[in-house]
Design an enzyme around this catalytic site. Structure first.
Site, mmCIF file in Angstrom:
data_model
loop_
_atom_site.group_PDB
_atom_site.id
_atom_site.type_symbol
_atom_site.label_atom_id
_atom_site.label_comp_id
_atom_site.label_asym_id
_atom_site.label_seq_id
_atom_site.Cartn_x
_atom_site.Cartn_y
_atom_site.Cartn_z
ATOM 1 N N HIS A 327 -26.644 13.084 -4.582
ATOM 2 C CA HIS A 327 -25.591 12.564 -3.698
ATOM 3 C C HIS A 327 -25.636 13.381 -2.411
ATOM 4 C CE1 HIS A 327 -21.702 11.346 -2.162
ATOM 5 N NE2 HIS A 327 -21.589 10.466 -3.136
ATOM 6 N N ARG A 347 -17.521 9.186 4.529
ATOM 7 C CA ARG A 347 -18.379 8.706 5.625
ATOM 8 C C ARG A 347 -18.045 7.253 5.951
ATOM 9 N NH1 ARG A 347 -23.677 9.161 3.350
ATOM 10 N NH2 ARG A 347 -22.665 9.897 1.470
HETATM 11 O O1 MEZ Z 1 -21.041 5.258 -6.990
HETATM 12 C C1 MEZ Z 1 -20.813 6.449 -6.812
HETATM 13 O O2 MEZ Z 1 -21.632 7.315 -7.095
HETATM 14 C C2 MEZ Z 1 -19.543 6.843 -6.143
HETATM 15 C C3 MEZ Z 1 -18.459 5.846 -6.135
HETATM 16 C C4 MEZ Z 1 -19.477 8.030 -5.581
HETATM 17 C C5 MEZ Z 1 -18.709 8.359 -4.388
HETATM 18 O O3 MEZ Z 1 -19.332 8.750 -3.398
HETATM 19 O O4 MEZ Z 1 -17.477 8.231 -4.377
#
Ligand code: MEZ
Length: 571
Positions: A327, A347
């Site tokens: 992430h 974002r």
């Molecule tokens: O789908 C995801 O990983 C999610 C909803 C994460 C996020 O950034 O909130």
């Protein structure tokens, strides 16, 4: 609060803010999105999947010879906790129609649908408590093509593009076409979606979405959905039995090659229990706690890839196990929460990633793998990162822009989880930016399934993050929440139907002997015993003195080890 030495960089963020705010108010992107060649270059140069030591061939099992993420190959080349000769399968401790391994979103959906559509009983066996799962921790939203300007077809195209056109099309079709029905099902059960004043759904953008499609419950989306699903599961105690702190450690097969249940391990009493089941669903989630390539993770403590290894030993094929999702925005500082998720919705609402000089260096809503690789490049190649006291590095995510764009109080109201996550450490994200860096978030690959959640093994179903193929080599935000709902429901439907007609043969653990033999024949020498169940954070010198192999931190590991190695077969 941030340490004093970061003040100069923070000052630069303030200095560039007025100009960036102007940009954000215009319809054009605040920074040029990358073209296909630029995307390729940043991935190949900086995404951790592309490092030369990131992959190696696995030497055993159905994917033998395939190049998998190195830590995954190690996980699969491991010993079982169990010695098959010592397990008595003649009188199962429990019997059920459907055994669901995992107490997250996919498992809850499956139990409910199997009960509603087929009237069958389930056992949900979960390693920790119900809801101790990544499903509970997702923040920013769930995709669902429900707005007037959207359609499942657009959703399909976005998901396929985000996945680098390597998704299994039939899975994406199921995801996107079932999506609107899932939104309604959850609302009918009690999920309170964010709405506009006219009652329509509030929709937001995520990275790689061509339409605003992110449905949310503030930034507690996963928690709201899971609380609702768990309540509904608990409303039916005579049909759905819950066994907490009882992870599965192996699948049971029958003499006709059908899956026939699992062996559970009671983490409190350290006993094993056998469960005979007409069909079995793996809904164990992902593997963030393997800390691939040393990355911090957004995942819960039980995310150790248990389902992968159990299914693999039984003969199920895996797919895309060379692809990991980082992430883009995990916490880099404060270090007490390093790796925690900073939702992509920040974002989506206007937060901008900035280097130490306060400058934009990437379009804020590139697909996740591109955005993460660009942040890594900014730190590793361009020296644009801010070091933390413990030796981590991060770039700024300029969250104060959000109140400036949407009005004072917006951040606290719409991102209460995020606001609280930082204010505990004296950082008010409506006034100060966050320091972030990519964090291991999601297992893109997993056990191969078809659109009915079937595997190669009759009677074995898989749903949610434990599966591979749906997201190709990169998942878009909000598609995992939809995934665990859509495929949890499909698993309940098809595993439920299967349970009503199957005839099981004699129970067997012969697949474990076969696997152990294959390890020996392939010359694999390993101390690792899996499923890992819980990660070990003990320092190396402590690990060396622990009465177990491979540093696994299972409470009863010494007992298990004695059973496995000290008693001879048949003892
Ligand atoms: O789908 C995801 O990983 C999610 C909803 C994460 C996020 O950034 O909130």
């Amino acid at each position: 609060m941030y340490p004093d030495y970061m003040a100069e960089s923070l000052q630069k963020v303030v200095q560039t803010r007025a100009a960036r705010l102007e940009l954000a108010r215009k319809p054009d992107p605040v920074y040029p999105p990358m073209d296909a060649a630029e995307r390729r270059a940043v991935l190949e140069g900086f995404h951790p999947d592309f490092e030369t030591s990131a992959r190696r061939n696995v030497r055993v099992g159905p994917n033998k010879g395939d190049s998998l993420t190195t830590e995954v190959s190690e996980l699969l080349e491991s010993h079982s906790w169990l010695n098959s000769a010592q397990v008595d399968l003649s009188k199962p401790d429990f019997e059920t129609d459907l055994l669901i391994i995992g107490g997250g979103g996919a498992g809850c959906n499956a139990a409910l649908i199997a009960m509603k559509e087929h009237g069958i009983r389930s056992i949900i066996a979960t390693k920790l408590r119900m809801g101790d799962a990544n499903s509970m921790m997702s923040q920013g939203g769930m995709q669902g093509a429900v707005s007037r300007t959207d359609s499942p077809t657009r959703h399909y195209l976005d998901a396929i593009g985000g996945g680098h056109f390597e998704n299994k099309p039939e899975l994406v079709r199921a995801l996107t076409e079932d999506g609107p029905g899932v939104v309604k099902w959850l609302e009918d059960l009690g999920v309170v979606w964010d709405k506009e004043t006219d009652g329509s759904m509030k929709v937001m953008h995520g990275g790689g979405t061509s339409r605003k499609r992110m449905l949310s419950c503030r930034d507690y989306t996963g928690a709201m959905i899971m609380r609702t699903l768990m309540d509904e599961v608990r409303n039916h105690p005579s049909m759905i039995e819950i066994k907490e702190f009882m992870p599965a450690v192996e699948l049971i097969m029958d003499d006709q090659g059908q899956c026939a249940g699992a062996i559970l391990y009671d983490m409190e009493s350290e006993e094993f229990f056998t469960v005979k089941a007409k069909s079995t669903l793996i809904a164990t989630g992902g593997y963030g706690r393997l800390h691939i390539r040393g990355f911090d993770t957004t995942n819960h403590y039980g995310a150790t890839g248990d389902g992968l290894v159990m299914a693999y030993r039984a003969g199920a094929k895996l797919m895309y196990m060379d692809s990991v999702q980082y992430h883009p925005t995990g916490v880099s500082f404060p270090e007490q929460i390093a790796g925690f998720l900073v939702t992509e919705a920040i974002r989506g609402a206007g937060g901008q990633p900035l280097n130490k000089d306060g400058n934009l260096f990437v379009y804020p809503r590139e697909p996740r793998d591109i955005e993460a690789a660009a942040i890594i490049r900014e730190c590793a190649q361009n020296g644009g990162g801010v070091p933390t006291p413990s030796g981590r590095v991060g770039v700024w995510l300029d969250s104060p822009l959000i109140d400036m764009l949407h009005g004072e109080g917006y951040t606290d109201k719409h991102f209460p989880a995020m606001y609280r996550q930082f204010i505990r450490y004296g950082i008010d994200i409506a006034k100060l930016p966050m320091l972030i860096y990519p964090s291991l978030h999601y297992q893109n690959g997993g056990i191969e399934i078809n659109e009915r959640c079937e595997t190669d093994i009759p009677g074995l179903y898989v749903a949610g993050e434990a599966t591979g193929g749906l997201h190709g080599r990169n998942r878009l935000m909000g598609n995992s929440v939809l995934d665990y709902n859509v495929f949890g429901q499909r698993a309940g439907r098809y595993a439920g139907a299967y349970a009503t007609q199957v005839k099981l043969g004699k129970l067997s653990l012969a697949h474990l002997d076969k696997y152990e033999q294959e390890l020996a024949d392939s010359g694999v020498k390993t101390e690792l015993v899996t499923p890992i169940l819980l990660p070990s954070y003990a320092p190396k010198d402590v690990k060396k003195r622990q009465l177990m192999r491979g540093g696994n931190s299972l409470p009863g590991a010494s007992v298990l080890q004695n059973r496995l190695f000290d008693e001879g077969p048949g003892a």
